[in-house]
Write an enzyme that holds these catalytic residues in place. Structure first.
Site, PDB file in Angstrom:
ATOM      1  N   ARG A 131       2.158 -11.055  -4.229  1.00 36.76           N
ATOM      2  CA  ARG A 131       2.904 -10.305  -3.214  1.00 36.76           C
ATOM      3  C   ARG A 131       2.136 -10.389  -1.908  1.00 36.76           C
ATOM      4  O   ARG A 131       0.982  -9.986  -1.834  1.00 36.76           O
ATOM      5  CB  ARG A 131       3.073  -8.843  -3.633  1.00 36.76           C
ATOM      6  CG  ARG A 131       4.176  -8.119  -2.839  1.00 36.76           C
ATOM      7  CD  ARG A 131       4.230  -6.624  -3.106  1.00 36.76           C
ATOM      8  NE  ARG A 131       3.094  -5.956  -2.497  1.00 36.76           N
ATOM      9  CZ  ARG A 131       2.393  -4.980  -3.073  1.00 36.76           C
ATOM     10  NH1 ARG A 131       2.683  -4.574  -4.293  1.00 36.76           N
ATOM     11  NH2 ARG A 131       1.382  -4.419  -2.444  1.00 36.76           N
ATOM     12  N   GLU A 148      -2.427  -8.438   3.603  1.00 37.25           N
ATOM     13  CA  GLU A 148      -3.190  -8.996   2.472  1.00 37.25           C
ATOM     14  C   GLU A 148      -2.247  -9.740   1.559  1.00 37.25           C
ATOM     15  O   GLU A 148      -1.029  -9.639   1.679  1.00 37.25           O
ATOM     16  CB  GLU A 148      -3.908  -7.886   1.689  1.00 37.25           C
ATOM     17  CG  GLU A 148      -2.985  -6.900   1.018  1.00 37.25           C
ATOM     18  CD  GLU A 148      -3.729  -5.797   0.271  1.00 37.25           C
ATOM     19  OE1 GLU A 148      -4.965  -5.894   0.131  1.00 37.25           O
ATOM     20  OE2 GLU A 148      -3.065  -4.844  -0.169  1.00 37.25           O
ATOM     21  N   ASN A 150      -1.710 -10.137  -2.629  1.00 41.96           N
ATOM     22  CA  ASN A 150      -2.122  -9.597  -3.923  1.00 41.96           C
ATOM     23  C   ASN A 150      -1.924 -10.649  -5.004  1.00 41.96           C
ATOM     24  O   ASN A 150      -0.827 -11.199  -5.124  1.00 41.96           O
ATOM     25  CB  ASN A 150      -1.278  -8.371  -4.268  1.00 41.96           C
ATOM     26  CG  ASN A 150      -1.397  -7.285  -3.220  1.00 41.96           C
ATOM     27  OD1 ASN A 150      -2.320  -6.484  -3.256  1.00 41.96           O
ATOM     28  ND2 ASN A 150      -0.472  -7.257  -2.261  1.00 41.96           N
ATOM     29  N   SER A 155       2.622  -4.764  -7.686  1.00 46.64           N
ATOM     30  CA  SER A 155       3.558  -3.785  -8.253  1.00 46.64           C
ATOM     31  C   SER A 155       4.790  -3.548  -7.390  1.00 46.64           C
ATOM     32  O   SER A 155       4.933  -4.097  -6.307  1.00 46.64           O
ATOM     33  CB  SER A 155       2.824  -2.460  -8.479  1.00 46.64           C
ATOM     34  OG  SER A 155       2.294  -2.003  -7.256  1.00 46.64           O
ATOM     35  N   LYS A 312     -10.662  -9.926  -0.696  1.00 44.18           N
ATOM     36  CA  LYS A 312     -10.591  -9.849   0.774  1.00 44.18           C
ATOM     37  C   LYS A 312     -11.489 -10.914   1.409  1.00 44.18           C
ATOM     38  O   LYS A 312     -11.191 -11.456   2.463  1.00 44.18           O
ATOM     39  CB  LYS A 312     -11.032  -8.468   1.260  1.00 44.18           C
ATOM     40  CG  LYS A 312     -10.268  -7.300   0.648  1.00 44.18           C
ATOM     41  CD  LYS A 312      -8.850  -7.225   1.159  1.00 44.18           C
ATOM     42  CE  LYS A 312      -8.143  -5.975   0.686  1.00 44.18           C
ATOM     43  NZ  LYS A 312      -7.978  -5.851  -0.755  1.00 44.18           N
ATOM     44  N   LYS A 370     -12.512  -3.450   5.394  1.00 39.79           N
ATOM     45  CA  LYS A 370     -11.892  -3.553   4.065  1.00 39.79           C
ATOM     46  C   LYS A 370     -12.904  -4.010   3.030  1.00 39.79           C
ATOM     47  O   LYS A 370     -13.582  -5.016   3.230  1.00 39.79           O
ATOM     48  CB  LYS A 370     -10.736  -4.565   4.103  1.00 39.79           C
ATOM     49  CG  LYS A 370      -9.544  -4.091   4.884  1.00 39.79           C
ATOM     50  CD  LYS A 370      -8.393  -5.055   4.711  1.00 39.79           C
ATOM     51  CE  LYS A 370      -7.075  -4.400   5.075  1.00 39.79           C
ATOM     52  NZ  LYS A 370      -5.943  -5.191   4.599  1.00 39.79           N
ATOM     53  N   GLU A 374      -8.745  -3.364  -4.909  1.00 41.27           N
ATOM     54  CA  GLU A 374      -7.292  -3.259  -4.922  1.00 41.27           C
ATOM     55  C   GLU A 374      -6.925  -1.805  -5.189  1.00 41.27           C
ATOM     56  O   GLU A 374      -7.758  -1.008  -5.588  1.00 41.27           O
ATOM     57  CB  GLU A 374      -6.706  -4.155  -6.017  1.00 41.27           C
ATOM     58  CG  GLU A 374      -6.947  -5.635  -5.790  1.00 41.27           C
ATOM     59  CD  GLU A 374      -6.423  -6.140  -4.463  1.00 41.27           C
ATOM     60  OE1 GLU A 374      -5.369  -5.655  -4.011  1.00 41.27           O
ATOM     61  OE2 GLU A 374      -7.070  -6.995  -3.857  1.00 41.27           O
ATOM     62  N   GLY A 375      -5.635  -1.486  -5.021  1.00 43.58           N
ATOM     63  CA  GLY A 375      -5.156  -0.173  -5.427  1.00 43.58           C
ATOM     64  C   GLY A 375      -5.042   0.839  -4.302  1.00 43.58           C
ATOM     65  O   GLY A 375      -4.638   1.963  -4.513  1.00 43.58           O
ATOM     66  N   ARG A 457       7.489  -0.677   1.808  1.00 38.67           N
ATOM     67  CA  ARG A 457       6.778   0.590   1.639  1.00 38.67           C
ATOM     68  C   ARG A 457       6.646   1.211   3.014  1.00 38.67           C
ATOM     69  O   ARG A 457       6.228   0.531   3.951  1.00 38.67           O
ATOM     70  CB  ARG A 457       5.365   0.331   1.109  1.00 38.67           C
ATOM     71  CG  ARG A 457       5.186   0.605  -0.337  1.00 38.67           C
ATOM     72  CD  ARG A 457       3.782   0.301  -0.745  1.00 38.67           C
ATOM     73  NE  ARG A 457       3.284  -0.915  -0.119  1.00 38.67           N
ATOM     74  CZ  ARG A 457       2.121  -1.467  -0.417  1.00 38.67           C
ATOM     75  NH1 ARG A 457       1.341  -0.921  -1.297  1.00 38.67           N
ATOM     76  NH2 ARG A 457       1.724  -2.574   0.178  1.00 38.67           N
TER      77      ARG A 457
END
Length: 482
Positions: A131, A148, A150, A155, A312, A370, A374-375, A457
């Site tokens: 993603r 970024e 992923n 998700s 990253k 950064k 993740e998360g 989002r």
């Protein structure tokens, strides 16, 4: 930069909505969300028998059509880039050499990578469900910039698929059915699952199952279960099982041909929805489970090298001038990828790190720090950057990158959250577009490569972080404007 200086995009429908109509449509929207699975388990009051609707924006948020289409069209090329990066051992070693010394988590992943290289990679095929996340940058006429990419546990493909139908229903209820033509169709769920099944077919092991690697406690349950249910309904002969890393350690072993066996079942495809952050590994058992899976003949999503390609530090290295030529030999493709990159800087001493630190200290509000995590919820913004840099040793800095901040335009809307104030107020919002891609291949060839869907989002413009699972953002869908 204050909100007064930021342009506001035209709303999908005129706001505000009359209070009586607003409360009525919110009630319908909440029920629609729960009854169609745009829902999660509560983090504050966890109950495996109860769901609450996931936070959502009441009407779709505006997004520039041209930039949305650019992101969609670019995804297949980005899949190709990440595939090449993941299979370039020398590049991964060189790029991550200083990070793995100070970031123990990335170091442990890298150890598994080196072990499998030494032993010989048992499964040459990888499946990646990626993603790529973007913000429009109003400083550049709303051109999208990549936040970024992923490569593990990308998700919200499941729930996001239901946001457009939900918004279509709400718009009709509000008397704005004419706006539906500007909501792009979203097939993220079927696209991601069909790719898993393609990987399963490649193995040609008709009795094998697909394994979902999950957290000990899953809050974002609907998003994961939708994948499982779709596979079982569309391909009834394929079973999906869910296991935590701890359970895989307890139940897993390798068969005589390197098959991954869990009790009596063989898993020929592994889909990671956990394993991307240190908290998922309670100790050496969970790390042993990760190594066991990596040693197996199962096709991993992602394989360990793909996981590392999503760090990253790798993202920052790819933004260096001239580096894309190493992976892509088409000038047009290189140009289109370069256009979406924002300024990314290494903080390693030998990689002009001191210059990057000076930039950050001089204008901290223009940057984000950064880490390799993740998360969501791990970044450092603006005025907090100088103090964060001060605390870090030279070594520790090499586990972080500095990124130029993107300044997105605002939209206005209603954010609906469980337990939120009623009627809600109109708030200023910022939206991040995610584009899903699926790719299957070996180091030598790519056999499957598609763009498979999107998500939006949206967070309050005053919030730095915007993770829905982390409780700071809301699910949304794009309303395309010219």
């Amino acid at each position: 930069m204050g909100n007064n200086d930021v342009p506001i995009m035209q709303s999908c429908i005129p706001l505000p909505i009359d209070d009586k109509q607003l409360l009525e449509v919110i009630e319908k929207a909440k029920d629609w969300a729960i009854m169609h699975g745009a829902a999660m388990r509560s983090k504050t009051d966890f109950n495996p028998d109860a769901l609450q609707f996931a936070p959502f924006i009441l009407t779709p948020s505006s997004f520039p059509r041209k930039e949305y289409e650019k992101a969609v069209n670019l995804q297949v090329t980005l899949n190709e880039l990440m595939h090449a990066v993941a299979h370039d051992t020398e590049f991964l070693r060189e790029t991550l050499k200083s990070t793995i010394k100070v970031d123990t988590f990335t170091g442990s992943l890298f150890e598994i990578y080196e072990t499998t290289l030494k032993e010989g990679i048992s499964q040459p095929h990888s499946l990646a469900l990626l993603r790529s996340d973007y913000l429009a940058n109003f400083l550049e006429s709303n051109a999208i910039k990549q936040v970024e990419i992923n490569t593990i546990a990308s998700s919200f493909g499941g729930i996001s698929t239901f946001m457009t139908p939900m918004h279509s229903y709400i718009l009709r209820e509000l008397g704005h059915g004419d706006k539906l033509v500007d909501l792009p169709a979203n097939h993220a769920l079927s696209g991601l699952c069909d790719a898993m099944v393609e990987a399963w077919k490649l193995q040609n092991r008709p009795h094998a199952i697909i394994l979902f690697v999950i957290e000990d406690m899953t809050y974002n349950i609907c998003d994961q279960r939708f994948h499982e249910f779709y596979i079982r309904e569309t391909y009834p002969h394929i079973q999906v099982i869910r296991r935590s890393l701890t359970e895989i350690y307890e139940q897993g072993r390798l068969g005589p041909g390197g098959e991954l066996l869990l009790g009596d079942l063989e898993a020929s495809v592994i889909y990671f929805r956990a394993g991307y952050e240190p908290g998922h590994y309670h100790g050496s058992n969970e790390w042993s489970a990760r190594l066991l899976m990596e040693r197996s003949k199962a096709i991993k999503c992602p394989s360990i090298h793909y996981h590392l390609a999503g760090t990253k530090k790798v993202q920052q290295a790819l933004a260096k001038p001239g580096i894309l030529k190493r992976f892509i030999n088409d000038e047009q493709k290189i140009h289109s990828i370069s256009e979406i990159f924002t300024g990314l800087y290494s903080l390693d001493k030998h990689e002009h790190g001191e210059e990057a630190i000076k930039l950050a200290l001089k204008n901290p509000e223009r940057y984000v720090l950064k880490p390799q995590r993740e998360g969501g919820g791990n970044n450092v913004y603006g005025e907090d950057i100088p103090a964060a840099l001060e605390k870090m040793s030279e070594e520790e800095r090499s586990a972080w990158i500095l990124m130029e901040r993107i300044f997105p335009p605002l939209s206005k809307g209603y954010m609906i959250r469980p337990g939120g104030k009623m009627p809600p107020e109109i708030v200023s919002l910022v939206s991040e577009l995610g584009i899903f891609g699926a790719i299957i291949g070996t180091k030598e060839e790519i056999i499957y490569n598609k763009q498979v869907g999107h998500m939006l989002r949206t967070k309050l413009s005053s919030a730095n972080e915007g993770g829905v699972a982390a409780g700071l953002g809301a699910l949304d869908s794009p309303y395309l404007i010219d």
